[in-house]
Design a protein around this motif. Structure first.
Motif, PDB file in Angstrom:
ATOM      1  N   ILE A  22      75.477  -5.500  22.712  1.00 23.48           N
ATOM      2  CA  ILE A  22      75.540  -6.709  21.873  1.00 23.48           C
ATOM      3  C   ILE A  22      74.300  -6.788  20.983  1.00 23.48           C
ATOM      4  CG2 ILE A  22      75.511  -9.242  21.908  1.00 23.48           C
ATOM      5  CD1 ILE A  22      77.178  -8.990  24.567  1.00 23.48           C
ATOM      6  N   TYR A  23      73.149  -6.578  21.586  1.00 20.56           N
ATOM      7  CA  TYR A  23      71.900  -6.585  20.821  1.00 20.56           C
ATOM      8  C   TYR A  23      71.897  -5.454  19.798  1.00 20.56           C
ATOM      9  CZ  TYR A  23      66.806  -6.801  20.055  1.00 20.56           C
ATOM     10  OH  TYR A  23      65.555  -6.892  19.501  1.00 20.56           O
ATOM     11  N   LEU A  26      73.782  -6.350  16.645  1.00 15.48           N
ATOM     12  CA  LEU A  26      73.008  -7.215  15.740  1.00 15.48           C
ATOM     13  C   LEU A  26      71.984  -6.409  14.949  1.00 15.48           C
ATOM     14  CD1 LEU A  26      72.448 -10.257  18.127  1.00 15.48           C
ATOM     15  CD2 LEU A  26      74.053 -10.105  16.209  1.00 15.48           C
ATOM     16  N   LEU A  27      71.315  -5.489  15.625  1.00  9.52           N
ATOM     17  CA  LEU A  27      70.336  -4.644  14.938  1.00  9.52           C
ATOM     18  C   LEU A  27      71.012  -3.724  13.924  1.00  9.52           C
ATOM     19  CD1 LEU A  27      68.138  -3.648  17.999  1.00  9.52           C
ATOM     20  CD2 LEU A  27      67.517  -5.215  16.147  1.00  9.52           C
ATOM     21  N   LEU A  28      72.193  -3.228  14.283  1.00  8.92           N
ATOM     22  CA  LEU A  28      72.908  -2.321  13.393  1.00  8.92           C
ATOM     23  C   LEU A  28      73.353  -3.023  12.113  1.00  8.92           C
ATOM     24  CD1 LEU A  28      73.762   0.600  13.157  1.00  8.92           C
ATOM     25  CD2 LEU A  28      75.920  -0.015  14.234  1.00  8.92           C
ATOM     26  N   ILE A  29      73.677  -4.306  12.211  1.00 10.99           N
ATOM     27  CA  ILE A  29      74.020  -5.078  11.014  1.00 10.99           C
ATOM     28  C   ILE A  29      72.853  -5.044  10.026  1.00 10.99           C
ATOM     29  CG2 ILE A  29      74.433  -7.425  10.139  1.00 10.99           C
ATOM     30  CD1 ILE A  29      76.116  -7.896  12.719  1.00 10.99           C
ATOM     31  N   ALA A  30      71.645  -5.238  10.542  1.00  6.58           N
ATOM     32  CA  ALA A  30      70.459  -5.215   9.676  1.00  6.58           C
ATOM     33  C   ALA A  30      70.231  -3.816   9.096  1.00  6.58           C
ATOM     34  CB  ALA A  30      69.234  -5.664  10.463  1.00  6.58           C
ATOM     35  N   VAL A  31      70.386  -2.779   9.911  1.00  3.75           N
ATOM     36  CA  VAL A  31      70.195  -1.404   9.432  1.00  3.75           C
ATOM     37  C   VAL A  31      71.189  -1.082   8.326  1.00  3.75           C
ATOM     38  CG1 VAL A  31      70.417   1.032  10.095  1.00  3.75           C
ATOM     39  CG2 VAL A  31      69.167  -0.545  11.566  1.00  3.75           C
ATOM     40  N   HIS A  72      66.660  11.065  19.809  1.00  2.03           N
ATOM     41  CA  HIS A  72      65.877  12.299  19.855  1.00  2.03           C
ATOM     42  C   HIS A  72      64.383  12.001  19.960  1.00  2.03           C
ATOM     43  CE1 HIS A  72      64.450  16.319  19.011  1.00  2.03           C
ATOM     44  NE2 HIS A  72      63.754  15.847  17.989  1.00  2.03           N
ATOM     45  N   ARG A  73      63.915  11.014  19.236  1.00  2.00           N
ATOM     46  CA  ARG A  73      62.489  10.696  19.161  1.00  2.00           C
ATOM     47  C   ARG A  73      61.939  10.202  20.492  1.00  2.00           C
ATOM     48  NH1 ARG A  73      59.465   6.139  17.970  1.00  2.00           N
ATOM     49  NH2 ARG A  73      61.360   4.917  17.821  1.00  2.00           N
ATOM     50  N   GLY A  74      62.655   9.329  21.157  1.00  2.00           N
ATOM     51  CA  GLY A  74      62.115   8.786  22.406  1.00  2.00           C
ATOM     52  C   GLY A  74      63.163   8.420  23.430  1.00  2.00           C
ATOM     53  N   GLY A  75      64.423   8.709  23.109  1.00  2.00           N
ATOM     54  CA  GLY A  75      65.497   8.393  24.049  1.00  2.00           C
ATOM     55  C   GLY A  75      65.925   6.944  24.039  1.00  2.00           C
ATOM     56  N   GLN A  76      65.393   6.163  23.090  1.00  2.04           N
ATOM     57  CA  GLN A  76      65.684   4.734  23.086  1.00  2.04           C
ATOM     58  C   GLN A  76      65.809   4.181  21.674  1.00  2.04           C
ATOM     59  OE1 GLN A  76      61.926   3.833  25.137  1.00  2.04           O
ATOM     60  NE2 GLN A  76      63.176   2.740  26.632  1.00  2.04           N
ATOM     61  N   THR A  77      66.745   3.256  21.529  1.00  2.00           N
ATOM     62  CA  THR A  77      66.776   2.399  20.350  1.00  2.00           C
ATOM     63  C   THR A  77      65.998   1.138  20.725  1.00  2.00           C
ATOM     64  OG1 THR A  77      68.806   1.316  21.060  1.00  2.00           O
ATOM     65  CG2 THR A  77      69.042   3.260  19.633  1.00  2.00           C
ATOM     66  N   LEU A  78      65.796   0.236  19.781  1.00  2.00           N
ATOM     67  CA  LEU A  78      65.090  -1.003  20.093  1.00  2.00           C
ATOM     68  C   LEU A  78      65.821  -1.796  21.179  1.00  2.00           C
ATOM     69  CD1 LEU A  78      62.761  -2.910  19.581  1.00  2.00           C
ATOM     70  CD2 LEU A  78      64.072  -3.898  17.683  1.00  2.00           C
ATOM     71  N   ALA A  79      67.135  -1.844  21.112  1.00  2.00           N
ATOM     72  CA  ALA A  79      67.908  -2.564  22.133  1.00  2.00           C
ATOM     73  C   ALA A  79      67.721  -1.919  23.507  1.00  2.00           C
ATOM     74  CB  ALA A  79      69.381  -2.586  21.750  1.00  2.00           C
ATOM     75  N   MET A  80      67.694  -0.603  23.548  1.00  2.00           N
ATOM     76  CA  MET A  80      67.502   0.082  24.825  1.00  2.00           C
ATOM     77  C   MET A  80      66.088  -0.160  25.365  1.00  2.00           C
ATOM     78  SD  MET A  80      69.504   3.608  23.959  1.00  2.00           S
ATOM     79  CE  MET A  80      69.660   4.277  25.604  1.00  2.00           C
ATOM     80  N   THR A  82      64.328  -2.874  24.845  1.00  2.07           N
ATOM     81  CA  THR A  82      64.328  -4.257  25.310  1.00  2.07           C
ATOM     82  C   THR A  82      64.930  -4.375  26.707  1.00  2.07           C
ATOM     83  OG1 THR A  82      64.523  -5.030  23.032  1.00  2.07           O
ATOM     84  CG2 THR A  82      65.145  -6.589  24.765  1.00  2.07           C
ATOM     85  N   TRP A  83      66.001  -3.632  26.958  1.00  2.00           N
ATOM     86  CA  TRP A  83      66.682  -3.689  28.253  1.00  2.00           C
ATOM     87  C   TRP A  83      66.181  -2.613  29.215  1.00  2.00           C
ATOM     88  CZ3 TRP A  83      69.398  -7.694  29.879  1.00  2.00           C
ATOM     89  CH2 TRP A  83      69.799  -8.615  28.921  1.00  2.00           C
ATOM     90  N   ARG A  84      65.093  -1.942  28.852  1.00  2.00           N
ATOM     91  CA  ARG A  84      64.430  -0.930  29.691  1.00  2.00           C
ATOM     92  C   ARG A  84      65.377   0.173  30.155  1.00  2.00           C
ATOM     93  NH1 ARG A  84      61.379  -5.619  32.447  1.00  2.00           N
ATOM     94  NH2 ARG A  84      59.559  -5.759  31.110  1.00  2.00           N
ATOM     95  N   MET A  85      66.002   0.790  29.163  1.00  2.00           N
ATOM     96  CA  MET A  85      66.901   1.908  29.422  1.00  2.00           C
ATOM     97  C   MET A  85      66.551   3.031  28.455  1.00  2.00           C
ATOM     98  SD  MET A  85      70.583  -0.028  29.693  1.00  2.00           S
ATOM     99  CE  MET A  85      70.564  -0.485  27.988  1.00  2.00           C
ATOM    100  N   ARG A  86      66.963   4.231  28.808  1.00  2.00           N
ATOM    101  CA  ARG A  86      66.829   5.343  27.874  1.00  2.00           C
ATOM    102  C   ARG A  86      67.930   6.348  28.149  1.00  2.00           C
ATOM    103  NH1 ARG A  86      63.334   9.613  30.320  1.00  2.00           N
ATOM    104  NH2 ARG A  86      62.624   8.684  32.257  1.00  2.00           N
ATOM    105  N   VAL A  87      68.212   7.137  27.140  1.00  2.00           N
ATOM    106  CA  VAL A  87      69.249   8.156  27.264  1.00  2.00           C
ATOM    107  C   VAL A  87      68.568   9.507  27.449  1.00  2.00           C
ATOM    108  CG1 VAL A  87      69.505   8.455  24.757  1.00  2.00           C
ATOM    109  CG2 VAL A  87      71.382   9.052  26.251  1.00  2.00           C
ATOM    110  N   VAL A  88      69.095  10.264  28.396  1.00  4.13           N
ATOM    111  CA  VAL A  88      68.576  11.597  28.712  1.00  4.13           C
ATOM    112  C   VAL A  88      69.766  12.532  28.908  1.00  4.13           C
ATOM    113  CG1 VAL A  88      66.442  10.762  29.806  1.00  4.13           C
ATOM    114  CG2 VAL A  88      68.489  11.078  31.203  1.00  4.13           C
ATOM    115  N   THR A  89      69.474  13.826  29.005  1.00  3.67           N
ATOM    116  CA  THR A  89      70.542  14.771  29.326  1.00  3.67           C
ATOM    117  C   THR A  89      70.956  14.547  30.777  1.00  3.67           C
ATOM    118  OG1 THR A  89      69.075  16.503  30.124  1.00  3.67           O
ATOM    119  CG2 THR A  89      69.560  16.485  27.744  1.00  3.67           C
ATOM    120  N   ARG A  90      72.062  15.126  31.171  1.00  5.72           N
ATOM    121  CA  ARG A  90      72.517  14.983  32.557  1.00  5.72           C
ATOM    122  C   ARG A  90      71.492  15.555  33.534  1.00  5.72           C
ATOM    123  NH1 ARG A  90      78.002  14.890  32.796  1.00  5.72           N
ATOM    124  NH2 ARG A  90      78.072  13.967  34.837  1.00  5.72           N
ATOM    125  N   ALA A  91      70.674  16.498  33.075  1.00  6.38           N
ATOM    126  CA  ALA A  91      69.626  17.086  33.919  1.00  6.38           C
ATOM    127  C   ALA A  91      68.357  16.225  33.938  1.00  6.38           C
ATOM    128  CB  ALA A  91      69.299  18.492  33.428  1.00  6.38           C
TER     129      ALA A  91
END
Length: 144
Positions: A22-23, A26-31, A72-80, A82-91
């Motif tokens: 959801i967050y 909202l950020l994507l609308i601005a982008v 790629h840069r850090g595994g996170q968008t601003l929304a991620m 904020t919610w203390r999450m990040r994306v990584v490979t399955r490994a």
């Protein structure tokens, strides 16, 4: 209780990822709004034939660059962040450009199909979004 994967990282819950989405919207609308200005100023008309198609392709490329660069840069968008999450490979490794671009390419159709790629997490055995399953990625809780 959520299963802890082999790499020890705690997966992000579906509820937490839904709130981040959801967050993110909202950020994507601005982008998209700010990113569309150069195209509109240069072309001047975006509602006729080929120009409209080019504008739509430009917006898809713009959002693809935004997400892929952030992942790629850090595994996170601003929304991620904020919610203390990040994306990584399955490994558990940081995403390469290839992983980030594949994740976006797989997420786009799932999003356009009324969010079916996100709803996939409700039936997935590891609660992964469909694009994460296909791209070899996952969203985990960020300890930092």
């Amino acid at each position: 209780m959520r299963p802890v994967p082999d790499d020890g990282a705690l997966p992000a819950t579906i509820a937490r990822r839904a709130l981040a989405l959801i967050y993110e919207a909202l950020l994507l609308i601005a982008v998209v709004f700010i990113g569309s200005l150069p195209f509109v100023m240069f072309v001047n008309v975006t509602d006729h034939g080929v120009t409209r198609l080019l504008f739509q392709l430009y917006l898809v490329a713009l959002t693809g660059f935004y997400f892929s660069w952030q992942w790629h840069r850090g595994g996170q968008t601003l929304a991620m962040k904020t919610w203390r999450m990040r994306v990584v490979t399955r490994a558990g490794s940081p995403l390469t450009w290839g992983h980030a671009l594949k994740r976006y390419a797989f997420a786009l159709p799932g999003t356009l199909l009324f969010g079916a790629g996100f709803l996939w997490a409700l039936v997935d055995r590891e609660r992964l979004f469909l694009h994460d399953r296909l791209a070899g990625t996952k969203i985990i809780m960020n300890d930092e």
